[in-house]
Design a protein around this motif. Structure first.
Motif, PDB file in Angstrom:
ATOM      1  N   VAL A   1       0.869  -1.188   0.000  1.00 16.88           N
ATOM      2  CA  VAL A   1       0.000   0.000   0.000  1.00 16.88           C
ATOM      3  C   VAL A   1       0.897   1.226   0.000  1.00 16.88           C
ATOM      4  O   VAL A   1       1.862   1.299   0.763  1.00 16.88           O
ATOM      5  CB  VAL A   1      -0.917   0.021   1.247  1.00 16.88           C
ATOM      6  CG1 VAL A   1      -1.691   1.333   1.323  1.00 16.88           C
ATOM      7  CG2 VAL A   1      -1.886  -1.149   1.226  1.00 16.88           C
ATOM      8  N   GLN A   2       0.595   2.207  -0.881  1.00 15.42           N
ATOM      9  CA  GLN A   2       1.373   3.434  -0.912  1.00 15.42           C
ATOM     10  C   GLN A   2       0.809   4.444   0.079  1.00 15.42           C
ATOM     11  O   GLN A   2      -0.395   4.707   0.107  1.00 15.42           O
ATOM     12  CB  GLN A   2       1.380   4.045  -2.315  1.00 15.42           C
ATOM     13  CG  GLN A   2       2.395   5.181  -2.432  1.00 15.42           C
ATOM     14  CD  GLN A   2       2.498   5.694  -3.852  1.00 15.42           C
ATOM     15  OE1 GLN A   2       1.583   5.527  -4.634  1.00 15.42           O
ATOM     16  NE2 GLN A   2       3.612   6.326  -4.174  1.00 15.42           N
ATOM     17  N   ASN A   3       1.675   4.980   0.921  1.00 15.09           N
ATOM     18  CA  ASN A   3       1.274   5.944   1.940  1.00 15.09           C
ATOM     19  C   ASN A   3       1.208   7.359   1.370  1.00 15.09           C
ATOM     20  O   ASN A   3       1.662   7.610   0.252  1.00 15.09           O
ATOM     21  CB  ASN A   3       2.259   5.895   3.116  1.00 15.09           C
ATOM     22  CG  ASN A   3       2.375   4.493   3.679  1.00 15.09           C
ATOM     23  OD1 ASN A   3       1.374   3.858   3.971  1.00 15.09           O
ATOM     24  ND2 ASN A   3       3.606   3.995   3.814  1.00 15.09           N
ATOM     25  N   ASN A   4       0.649   8.289   2.147  1.00 19.93           N
ATOM     26  CA  ASN A   4       0.492   9.685   1.702  1.00 19.93           C
ATOM     27  C   ASN A   4       1.818  10.351   1.373  1.00 19.93           C
ATOM     28  O   ASN A   4       1.882  11.245   0.529  1.00 19.93           O
ATOM     29  CB  ASN A   4      -0.219  10.501   2.793  1.00 19.93           C
ATOM     30  CG  ASN A   4      -1.698  10.143   2.888  1.00 19.93           C
ATOM     31  OD1 ASN A   4      -2.333   9.902   1.872  1.00 19.93           O
ATOM     32  ND2 ASN A   4      -2.223  10.101   4.095  1.00 19.93           N
ATOM     33  N   ASP A   5       2.909   9.933   2.073  1.00 20.20           N
ATOM     34  CA  ASP A   5       4.215  10.563   1.838  1.00 20.20           C
ATOM     35  C   ASP A   5       4.975   9.934   0.672  1.00 20.20           C
ATOM     36  O   ASP A   5       6.136  10.250   0.422  1.00 20.20           O
ATOM     37  CB  ASP A   5       5.062  10.512   3.113  1.00 20.20           C
ATOM     38  CG  ASP A   5       5.349   9.088   3.577  1.00 20.20           C
ATOM     39  OD1 ASP A   5       4.883   8.132   2.911  1.00 20.20           O
ATOM     40  OD2 ASP A   5       6.036   8.931   4.612  1.00 20.20           O
ATOM     41  N   GLY A   6       4.322   8.987  -0.042  1.00 22.28           N
ATOM     42  CA  GLY A   6       4.966   8.343  -1.187  1.00 22.28           C
ATOM     43  C   GLY A   6       5.689   7.058  -0.851  1.00 22.28           C
ATOM     44  O   GLY A   6       6.099   6.319  -1.742  1.00 22.28           O
ATOM     45  N   SER A   7       5.868   6.774   0.451  1.00 22.22           N
ATOM     46  CA  SER A   7       6.528   5.530   0.860  1.00 22.22           C
ATOM     47  C   SER A   7       5.564   4.357   0.705  1.00 22.22           C
ATOM     48  O   SER A   7       4.364   4.547   0.469  1.00 22.22           O
ATOM     49  CB  SER A   7       6.996   5.633   2.314  1.00 22.22           C
ATOM     50  OG  SER A   7       5.882   5.809   3.177  1.00 22.22           O
ATOM     51  N   TRP A   8       6.106   3.116   0.847  1.00 16.57           N
ATOM     52  CA  TRP A   8       5.282   1.924   0.681  1.00 16.57           C
ATOM     53  C   TRP A   8       5.288   1.079   1.949  1.00 16.57           C
ATOM     54  O   TRP A   8       6.299   1.017   2.662  1.00 16.57           O
ATOM     55  CB  TRP A   8       5.784   1.085  -0.498  1.00 16.57           C
ATOM     56  CG  TRP A   8       5.573   1.748  -1.823  1.00 16.57           C
ATOM     57  CD1 TRP A   8       6.376   2.658  -2.416  1.00 16.57           C
ATOM     58  CD2 TRP A   8       4.472   1.547  -2.699  1.00 16.57           C
ATOM     59  NE1 TRP A   8       5.864   3.070  -3.616  1.00 16.57           N
ATOM     60  CE2 TRP A   8       4.688   2.388  -3.828  1.00 16.57           C
ATOM     61  CE3 TRP A   8       3.334   0.753  -2.672  1.00 16.57           C
ATOM     62  CZ2 TRP A   8       3.803   2.445  -4.898  1.00 16.57           C
ATOM     63  CZ3 TRP A   8       2.442   0.802  -3.741  1.00 16.57           C
ATOM     64  CH2 TRP A   8       2.684   1.649  -4.839  1.00 16.57           C
ATOM     65  N   SER A   9       4.167   0.444   2.238  1.00 23.57           N
ATOM     66  CA  SER A   9       4.063  -0.466   3.383  1.00 23.57           C
ATOM     67  C   SER A   9       3.519  -1.810   2.899  1.00 23.57           C
ATOM     68  O   SER A   9       2.669  -1.859   2.008  1.00 23.57           O
ATOM     69  CB  SER A   9       3.104   0.100   4.444  1.00 23.57           C
ATOM     70  OG  SER A   9       3.630   1.280   4.999  1.00 23.57           O
ATOM     71  N   TYR A  10       4.049  -2.877   3.495  1.00 19.93           N
ATOM     72  CA  TYR A  10       3.606  -4.217   3.110  1.00 19.93           C
ATOM     73  C   TYR A  10       2.869  -4.871   4.284  1.00 19.93           C
ATOM     74  O   TYR A  10       3.315  -4.796   5.435  1.00 19.93           O
ATOM     75  CB  TYR A  10       4.794  -5.097   2.691  1.00 19.93           C
ATOM     76  CG  TYR A  10       4.381  -6.494   2.268  1.00 19.93           C
ATOM     77  CD1 TYR A  10       3.768  -6.710   1.041  1.00 19.93           C
ATOM     78  CD2 TYR A  10       4.588  -7.580   3.115  1.00 19.93           C
ATOM     79  CE1 TYR A  10       3.366  -7.981   0.654  1.00 19.93           C
ATOM     80  CE2 TYR A  10       4.195  -8.856   2.738  1.00 19.93           C
ATOM     81  CZ  TYR A  10       3.581  -9.053   1.516  1.00 19.93           C
ATOM     82  OH  TYR A  10       3.179 -10.306   1.133  1.00 19.93           O
ATOM     83  N   TYR A  11       1.732  -5.517   3.973  1.00 21.17           N
ATOM     84  CA  TYR A  11       0.916  -6.209   4.986  1.00 21.17           C
ATOM     85  C   TYR A  11       0.941  -7.707   4.688  1.00 21.17           C
ATOM     86  O   TYR A  11       0.670  -8.119   3.553  1.00 21.17           O
ATOM     87  CB  TYR A  11      -0.505  -5.653   4.973  1.00 21.17           C
ATOM     88  CG  TYR A  11      -0.534  -4.200   5.385  1.00 21.17           C
ATOM     89  CD1 TYR A  11      -0.716  -3.829   6.705  1.00 21.17           C
ATOM     90  CD2 TYR A  11      -0.313  -3.190   4.448  1.00 21.17           C
ATOM     91  CE1 TYR A  11      -0.700  -2.493   7.100  1.00 21.17           C
ATOM     92  CE2 TYR A  11      -0.289  -1.845   4.817  1.00 21.17           C
ATOM     93  CZ  TYR A  11      -0.485  -1.506   6.144  1.00 21.17           C
ATOM     94  OH  TYR A  11      -0.458  -0.189   6.528  1.00 21.17           O
TER      95      TYR A  11
END
Length: 349
Positions: free
Chosen positions: A64-74
């Motif tokens: 999922v792409q966060n508001n700051d442009g970084s990415w998070s994985y679940y």
């Protein structure tokens, strides 16, 4: 949709709040405890970071792409946020930078530390159990009103689903509870050795997790107590019908299990006190008063409720023990009660 909010009502018309629900496509959604609104975006549930898309479906095994442009994985199993997961493929980021709900599966995981805690899994198991219980109640009502073949079959199916859901729920909750106790004790030990901010934060996280899991564990112990009480009741009836050595043995075993379940439940809920008698103390029906005691006409032990006093040395007969407001009382019959205090009443030898 109610007043612009996505809400959910179960199959008996009760609005879901503070619970997981399973969707027809196998995904899960969560509705908050306050007003039952469906959650979207990044959320923290049971101490775990999870993510829901714009339709309220939990993201699993995806980025999922966060508001700051970084990415998070679940992670794919429970949908927990994977810490230190590095997003290697950046080719699609240009078109997705400004949309936090965008996600894709074109990735590599580097140095991922997956948290396989069972909080979310347990929450889901409890939610499914609650749904199964409500379905069973509804099916039972239908059978009682109209005992036809279709309703009887539906009831049997609902009962089977309920038993399976209960079994899974109890297994998951017991596992989570034992794990949370272990983590809390470890955090407490570290804090006693070195009382710093880091250890205090870890202790608070462990404590919060323990308290969340404990609520479900109390439910398991309550069910355990109800089962043991039912088994005891059946054993007692069977023994009254036909006295035998085998019947007496079954009754004694059932009584022992009931006492164990009751004591465990009382300790867990904070209702146990060494000052008072409980069923498992086997106080007996005949008791001797060793200190003058008041008799109350209700389970509220105040001066206005006192109807008489029983003198020291008197023998009293108790019908049963009743628990109320962390105190236990001997029920003397005819709406008369005395506090079951070990300092005022002793067993007759």
């Amino acid at each position: 949709m109610v007043d612009g909010r996505h809400v959910f009502f179960d199959n008996v018309g009760v609005q879901v709040k503070g619970r997981w629900t399973s969707n027809t496509d196998g995904s899960y959604s969560y509705y908050n405890a306050d007003d039952g609104t469906m959650l979207t975006g990044a959320q923290s549930i049971g101490g775990q970071s999870v993510y829901f898309d714009a339709n309220g479906k939990q993201i699993k095994g995806d980025w999922v792409q966060n508001n700051d442009g970084s990415w998070s994985y679940y992670d794919a199993n429970l949908g927990h946020l994977v810490k230190n997961a590095k997003h290697e493929n950046t080719s699609k980021q240009t078109s997705e930078n400004n949309n936090p709900s965008q996600h894709h599966k074109d990735f590599d995981l580097v140095g991922a530390n997956t948290d396989n805690g069972t909080d979310v899994q347990t929450s889901k198991a409890v939610s499914l159990y609650n749904d199964a219980e409500k379905s069973l109640i509804k099916a039972k009502k239908l059978v009682s009103r109209k005992p036809n073949k279709a309703n009887i079959n539906n009831y049997k199916k609902a009962l089977k689903l309920y038993k399976n859901a209960q079994k899974k729920m109890e297994k998951s909750v017991i596992s989570s509870y034992k794990k949370s106790v272990k983590e809390l004790n470890a955090a407490k030990k570290n804090l006693s050795k070195n009382n710093n901010k880091t250890n205090m934060k870890k202790y608070n996280v462990a404590l919060n997790k323990y308290l969340n899991v404990k609520k479900d564990y109390v439910l398991v112990k309550k069910n355990e107590l109800a089962k043991s009480k039912s088994v005891l009741s059946n054993a007692k009836k069977a023994l009254a019908k036909k006295k035998s050595k085998q019947g007496q043995k079954k009754y004694n075993n059932a009584l022992k299990k009931y006492y164990s379940a009751e004591k465990s439940y009382l300790r867990l809920t904070g209702n146990y006190s060494k000052k008072y008698y409980y069923d498992f103390d086997r106080a007996g029906k005949k008791l001797i008063v060793i200190k003058t005691i008041p008799v109350y006409n209700s389970l509220k032990s105040n001066n206005k409720k006192v109807v008489k006093k029983i003198k020291k040395g008197s023998i009293i007969k108790a019908r049963k023990i009743v628990l109320s407001n962390k105190k236990s009382y001997f029920d003397l019959g005819n709406n008369r009660f005395v506090i079951a205090s070990k300092s005022s009443i002793k067993k007759v030898k």
